[in-house]
Design an enzyme around this catalytic site. Structure first.
Site, mmCIF file in Angstrom:
data_model
loop_
_atom_site.group_PDB
_atom_site.id
_atom_site.type_symbol
_atom_site.label_atom_id
_atom_site.label_comp_id
_atom_site.label_asym_id
_atom_site.label_seq_id
_atom_site.Cartn_x
_atom_site.Cartn_y
_atom_site.Cartn_z
ATOM 1 N N ASP A 66 0.841 -1.194 0.000
ATOM 2 C CA ASP A 66 0.000 0.000 0.000
ATOM 3 C C ASP A 66 0.875 1.242 0.000
ATOM 4 O OD1 ASP A 66 -1.974 -1.804 0.238
ATOM 5 O OD2 ASP A 66 -2.736 -1.127 2.187
ATOM 6 N N GLU A 119 3.901 1.651 -1.297
ATOM 7 C CA GLU A 119 4.448 1.941 -2.633
ATOM 8 C C GLU A 119 3.365 2.492 -3.552
ATOM 9 O OE1 GLU A 119 7.745 -1.364 -3.566
ATOM 10 O OE2 GLU A 119 5.979 -2.123 -2.528
ATOM 11 N N ASP A 145 0.692 4.169 -2.618
ATOM 12 C CA ASP A 145 0.414 5.559 -2.217
ATOM 13 C C ASP A 145 1.463 6.508 -2.783
ATOM 14 O OD1 ASP A 145 -1.764 4.694 -0.874
ATOM 15 O OD2 ASP A 145 -0.855 4.764 1.118
ATOM 16 N N LEU A 154 -35.516 -9.620 -15.113
ATOM 17 C CA LEU A 154 -35.798 -11.026 -15.393
ATOM 18 C C LEU A 154 -36.910 -11.514 -14.487
ATOM 19 C CD1 LEU A 154 -32.141 -12.361 -15.550
ATOM 20 C CD2 LEU A 154 -33.649 -11.875 -17.466
ATOM 21 N N LYS A 168 -26.240 -14.860 -9.855
ATOM 22 C CA LYS A 168 -27.025 -13.623 -9.877
ATOM 23 C C LYS A 168 -26.598 -12.812 -8.657
ATOM 24 C CE LYS A 168 -31.912 -12.315 -10.352
ATOM 25 N NZ LYS A 168 -31.832 -11.146 -9.536
ATOM 26 N N ARG A 195 -30.796 1.674 -13.088
ATOM 27 C CA ARG A 195 -31.858 1.092 -13.892
ATOM 28 C C ARG A 195 -33.130 1.930 -13.834
ATOM 29 N NH1 ARG A 195 -36.007 -2.412 -12.982
ATOM 30 N NH2 ARG A 195 -36.666 -3.463 -14.879
ATOM 31 N N LYS A 239 -28.445 -17.797 -19.518
ATOM 32 C CA LYS A 239 -28.599 -16.999 -20.736
ATOM 33 C C LYS A 239 -28.287 -17.844 -21.964
ATOM 34 C CE LYS A 239 -26.885 -13.095 -18.077
ATOM 35 N NZ LYS A 239 -25.859 -12.089 -17.859
ATOM 36 N N CYS A 250 -49.222 10.551 14.471
ATOM 37 C CA CYS A 250 -49.679 11.933 14.633
ATOM 38 C C CYS A 250 -50.227 12.546 13.347
ATOM 39 C CB CYS A 250 -48.555 12.807 15.187
ATOM 40 S SG CYS A 250 -47.238 13.090 14.006
ATOM 41 N N CYS A 262 -41.071 10.784 10.420
ATOM 42 C CA CYS A 262 -42.065 11.732 10.865
ATOM 43 C C CYS A 262 -41.269 12.930 11.389
ATOM 44 C CB CYS A 262 -42.895 11.137 12.004
ATOM 45 S SG CYS A 262 -43.874 12.411 12.835
HETATM 46 S S1 IVH Z 1 -28.385 -10.320 -16.947
HETATM 47 C C1 IVH Z 1 -32.256 -8.360 -19.251
HETATM 48 N N1 IVH Z 1 -26.733 -11.253 -15.209
HETATM 49 O O1 IVH Z 1 -30.728 -9.310 -11.862
HETATM 50 C C2 IVH Z 1 -31.601 -8.422 -17.956
HETATM 51 N N2 IVH Z 1 -28.465 -9.850 -14.432
HETATM 52 O O2 IVH Z 1 -33.608 -9.928 -12.243
HETATM 53 C C3 IVH Z 1 -30.297 -9.107 -18.101
HETATM 54 N N3 IVH Z 1 -28.394 -9.433 -12.029
HETATM 55 O O3 IVH Z 1 -31.745 -6.407 -13.501
HETATM 56 C C4 IVH Z 1 -29.651 -9.166 -16.828
HETATM 57 N N4 IVH Z 1 -26.610 -10.626 -11.618
HETATM 58 O O4 IVH Z 1 -29.760 -6.281 -11.897
HETATM 59 C C5 IVH Z 1 -27.812 -10.497 -15.401
HETATM 60 N N5 IVH Z 1 -25.128 -12.158 -13.769
HETATM 61 C C6 IVH Z 1 -26.220 -11.396 -13.977
HETATM 62 C C7 IVH Z 1 -26.856 -10.725 -12.926
HETATM 63 C C8 IVH Z 1 -27.993 -9.960 -13.188
HETATM 64 C C9 IVH Z 1 -27.546 -9.852 -11.100
HETATM 65 C C10 IVH Z 1 -29.566 -8.569 -11.771
HETATM 66 C C11 IVH Z 1 -29.713 -7.420 -12.706
HETATM 67 C C12 IVH Z 1 -31.054 -7.594 -13.358
HETATM 68 C C13 IVH Z 1 -31.739 -8.502 -12.404
HETATM 69 C C14 IVH Z 1 -32.728 -9.333 -13.124
#
Ligand code: IVH
Length: 667
Positions: A33, A35, A37, A83, A115, A136, A287, A408, A423
Site C-alpha cells: 500500500d 508503494e 500511495d 428477469l 445472480k 436502472r 442466458k 400523529c 415523521c
Molecule cells: S443479466 C435483461 N446477469 O438481476 C436483464 N443480471 O432480475 C439481463 N443481475 O436487472 C440481466 N446478476 O440487476 C444479469 N449475472 C447477472 C446478474 C444480473 C444480477 C440482476 C440485474 C437484473 C436482475 C434481473
C-alpha cells in the site's frame, strides 16, 4: 512542461491502473500500500503542478465534484429489462422448452452465471473514457450517478477500446464485510442499520455527495456489453472475456453449459458454495449464449426471452403474514413490521418480523396474506427474507407505505439518498415515547426499574412527559400506581438520584442526538468535558476531532441550537443532573495532547497519526485553540498560518521526534 513530465504522468497512470486492477479486481497485489500511495502522490503532485495534464480518467480523479442538489434523470437508449424470478426449477425447464420451441432447435449453448444481489448500473464509454453511469430506475428512465460510480475501484475509468461508444452493464454491490462494518458504524452512531447489502448499495449509489459514496466502498461486476454484436462479438461468453480484458471485474461464478442438465449441475454446485463468497448472491441467471439466437428470441414488454433467473430458496422458516404495521422510532423513522402467524425460529417463537424500510417492502413486494421466509437477523430481531410468489392468495393487494405518520398524522419526509422515511414532528407522541424509552434504556442512562411497561404506565398516568420530568416524580404518586408499592417507588427514586451523576457520555447517548452513539459520545465527552462545553462548541471544532467529522458536528450543533434541545438541557440541570466527564481515555504517554499534521513528512501521514494515537494522543484535522501542536512537514499548507494566528505551538518533524523521545515513544 517537458515531454519527460508528460511521459512520466502517462506512465504513472498506466502503472496505477495496473495496480488498481491487481489489487481490487484480482485481489493479487504486487506492491505494498505504501508503494502504491507513493505512485498516487507523485501523480497528484505532477497534476497539481501541471494542471493542463489533468484528465477526468486519471486515477486521481475518482472522488471529486461538489455534492448535487438532485440526481438528473436519463432515458436509456436500450431499455434495461429485468428477469422473471422463480424459486422453482420446473420454471427453468419450461423456459428452456420455450426457447427450443421458438428457435425450432436447441440453442447452441447456454451460459449460467451467479445472480449478484445488488443494483444494476449502465455505463457509457466514449473514446475509451467513462462518460456516464445510470441506474436502472424504472427500466426506461434511470438516474445519473456518474460521480458516484467513478468512486468504485473495480470499475475502470478508462478501457482500452476507442473504436466507438460502448455500453457496459453490470451489478453494483457492497461486499459483505464492508456492509457489516458500515452497519456497525451506523448503529454506533444511533443511525438505522441497512436491511442487507443490496439495500445499502441502493442507498449508497444514489447519494448526492460522491465523497460519501466513496466511503461506502462499493464494488461492481460487469455482465453485459449492450452493443457487443457491433463489436464483432458473437457470444455472451466472448463478451464476458472481453470485459475482463478491458479491466472489469467479472463475477467468477460463470460457466458454459451445453444443455439444461449442465445448468442444473451449476445450480447445485453453487447452492452451498455461494455462502463462502465475499458478496451476496440470490440465484443463478441462465442466458442463451449466441447473440444471433438472443436476437431471434427477442423480448416481451418486460423480460428478454433469452434469459431466465432461478432464485435459491432463502434459508428460513415459512409462515404467513397476517398484517403489516408501521412503527415510529425515537428519531421519527417509520419501520414497517410484518405481523406473522407465530412460528418457531431458532429456538423461539416469532410473531413479528422487521421489513426494515420502504425500499425493502417495495423490493420484497410483501402483501398481507403472503407466505414468507423469516429468519433471525444476526442476533435478535427476526426479518422477512423473501416472499414465495407461488403461494400468494388471489386478491392480495400491494402494501402502500404511509404518507402520513401513523401516530400523529404529520406528512412524512425522506432525505435524498437515505432509506429512512421519517415523521418530522418533534412532538409526535410516538417519537416522545420512544425517546423517553431510549433515555432510560440500557444504551442510555440505564435506569434500572424503568422498562417499557413502566415507562408506558408513567406516560399514561400523566406523571412524566420528557426525560427531565422523571426527576419530578414523587414517592406517593409512584407508590399509588397499580403494581407499585412504597418499596419499588423508593428504589426507583434512589436509582434516579444516582443517575444524576452518571458519566457524561451516557447522558449524551441518552439524549438521542442523531449520529451520536457510544463512540462519538465518548469522544465528545473527552474533548469538551462538560455538557455546557459541548453545547457551546462550534461545528468546526467538533468536526476537527479525529473520528467525528462534519455530519456528527452538524447534528450536535443542531441539537443544542434547537430551543427544545436547549430547554431539555436546562430542565435536566435544574433538577440536579450533573454528568461527569470521565478522565480521558487516559492511557499513554501522549494522553491529553492533540496534534494537527500538515505538509509532507518522511512517513505517510496515516502512519504518523497511528503512532501518535497509539501513544494516547489525538490527531485532528484542523487547527483550533485547543490544539497542542501543529506538526509541519515540507510544503505545509494553510494550517501553519492558522496555527501562527492562534499562537498554537508549531514543531517540525525533528521537534516531534524529540517530543516522542522525551516521552519514551519510539518513532
Ligand atoms: S443479466 C435483461 N446477469 O438481476 C436483464 N443480471 O432480475 C439481463 N443481475 O436487472 C440481466 N446478476 O440487476 C444479469 N449475472 C447477472 C446478474 C444480473 C444480477 C440482476 C440485474 C437484473 C436482475 C434481473
Amino acid at each position: 512542461m517537458s515531454e519527460e513530465v508528460r511521459a512520466r504522468v502517462e506512465w504513472l497512470r498506466k502503472e496505477i491502473r495496473r495496480h488498481e486492477y491487481l489489487y481490487y479486481v484480482l485481489a493479487r497485489p504486487e506492491i505494498s500500500d505504501f508503494e502504491f500511495d507513493a505512485l498516487m502522490r507523485e501523480l497528484a503532485e505532477l497534476e497539481a503542478r501541471f494542471p493542463e495534464l489533468l484528465s477526468p480518467d486519471s486515477p486521481t480523479q475518482r472522488v471529486g465534484g461538489a455534492p448535487l442538489e438532485e440526481l438528473p434523470q436519463v432515458r436509456h437508449a436500450v431499455p434495461m429489462l429485468s428477469l422473471d424470478n422463480s424459486y422453482d426449477e420446473k420454471d427453468l425447464t419450461e423456459w428452456y422448452g420455450r426457447v427450443v420451441r421458438l428457435l425450432g432447435r436447441p440453442p447452441r449453448g447456454l451460459v449460467a452465471e451467479l445472480k449478484i444481489d445488488g443494483v444494476s448500473l449502465s455505463l457509457a464509454y466514449a473514446d475509451g473514457a467513462l462518460e456516464r453511469a445510470v441506474t436502472r430506475g424504472n427500466g426506461e428512465v434511470g438516474e445519473e450517478v456518474t460521480a458516484n460510480a467513478r468512486t468504485i475501484r473495480t470499475l475502470p475509468l478508462r478501457i482500452p477500446f476507442t473504436g466507438g461508444p460502448v455500453e457496459v452493464r453490470g451489478e453494483v454491490f457492497m461486499p459483505r464485510q464492508v456492509f457489516a462494518s458500515l452497519n456497525r458504524e451506523r448503529v454506533g452512531e444511533g443511525e438505522e442499520p441497512f436491511a442487507n447489502p443490496r439495500n445499502a448499495t441502493a442507498g449508497s449509489i444514489r447519494l448526492l455527495d460522491p465523497r460519501e459514496t466513496a466511503r461506502r466502498r462499493l464494488s461492481f461486476f460487469a455482465y453485459q456489453i449492450v452493443n457487443a454484436p457491433e463489436l464483432g462479438l458473437q457470444r455472451h461468453r466472448e463478451a464476458l472475456e472481453r470485459l475482463a480484458e478491458w479491466g472489469f471485474a467479472v463475477n467468477p461464478g460463470w460457466s458454459r453449459c451445453r444443455d439444461l442438465g449442465e445448468t442444473h449441475a451449476f445450480l447445485e454446485q453453487w447452492r452451498e458454495r455461494r455462502a463462502q463468497l465475499t458478496f451476496d448472491t440470490d440465484g443463478v441467471v441462465v442466458k442463451v449464449d449466441h447473440f444471433a439466437e438472443q436476437q431471434e428470441l427477442g423480448a416481451t414488454s418486460k423480460f428478454p426471452r433469452w434469459a431466465v433467473a432461478y432464485k435459491y430458496a432463502p434459508e428460513g422458516v415459512r409462515t404467513v403474514v397476517r398484517d403489516i404495521t408501521v412503527q415510529v422510532g425515537r428519531t421519527g423513522v417509520l419501520t414497517p413490521v410484518a405481523v406473522l402467524e407465530p412460528v418457531r425460529v431458532a429456538g423461539s417463537t416469532v410473531a413479528r418480523a422487521t421489513l426494515h424500510n420502504a425500499d425493502e417492502v417495495a423490493r420484497l413486494d410483501v402483501r398481507v396474506g403472503d407466505t414468507v421466509w423469516v429468519a433471525k437477523a444476526g442476533e435478535v430481531i427476526p426479518k422477512v427474507l423473501a416472499v414465495d410468489p407461488a403461494r400468494r392468495p388471489a386478491g392480495a393487494v400491494p402494501f402502500h407505505f404511509p404518507e402520513q405518520c401513523p401516530a400523529c398524522g404529520t406528512p412524512v419526509t425522506r432525505e435524498a439518498g437515505e432509506v429512512a422515511v421519517r415523521c418530522p414532528n418533534r412532538s409526535c407522541p410516538a417519537v416522545r415515547r420512544q425517546r423517553l424509552l431510549h433515555f432510560v434504556s440500557r444504551a442510555g442512562l440505564d435506569i434500572e426499574g424503568l422498562g417499557k411497561r413502566s415507562v408506558e404506565q408513567l406516560l399514561d398516568a400523566g406523571l412524566v412527559s420528557d426525560p427531565a420530568s422523571l426527576w419530578d416524580l414523587r414517592a406517593e404518586e409512584l407508590a399509588a400506581l397499580p403494581g407499585w408499592g412504597e418499596r419499588s417507588a423508593a428504589n426507583l427514586l434512589a436509582e434516579l438520584a444516582a443517575a444524576k451523576s452518571k458519566p457524561l457520555w451516557r447522558l449524551l447517548v441518552a439524549l438521542g442526538i442523531r449520529h451520536v452513539g457510544e463512540r462519538a459520545a465518548k469522544l465528545l465527552s473527552e474533548c469538551f468535558s462538560s455538557l455546557e462545553g459541548i453545547a457551546a462548541a462550534r461545528a468546526e471544532e467538533i468536526a476537527a476531532i479525529s473520528g467525528l467529522g462534519s455530519v456528527i458536528a452538524a447534528s450536535v450543533v443542531e441539537f443544542f441550537a434547537d430551543p427544545e434541545g436547549r430547554e431539555l438541557v436546562r430542565r435536566l440541570r435544574e433538577r440536579g443532573v450533573d454528568p461527569r466527564a470521565e478522565a480521558s481515555g487516559g492511557a499513554g504517554p501522549l494522553a491529553g495532547l492533540s496534534f494537527v499534521l500538515t505538509g509532507t513528512l518522511s512517513r505517510p501521514r496515516e502512519e504518523v497519526a497511528a503512532l501518535l494515537e497509539g501513544a494516547g494522543g489525538r490527531v485532528v484535522d484542523s487547527v483550533s485553540r485547543r490544539t497542542s501542536f501543529v506538526v509541519a512537514g515540507a510544503q505545509p499548507g494553510s494550517k501553519l498560518e492558522k496555527a501562527r494566528a492562534l499562537s498554537v505551538p508549531v514543531i517540525d518533524e525533528e521537534g516531534l521526534r524529540r517530543l516522542l523521545a522525551e516521552r519514551g515513544v519510539t518513532w
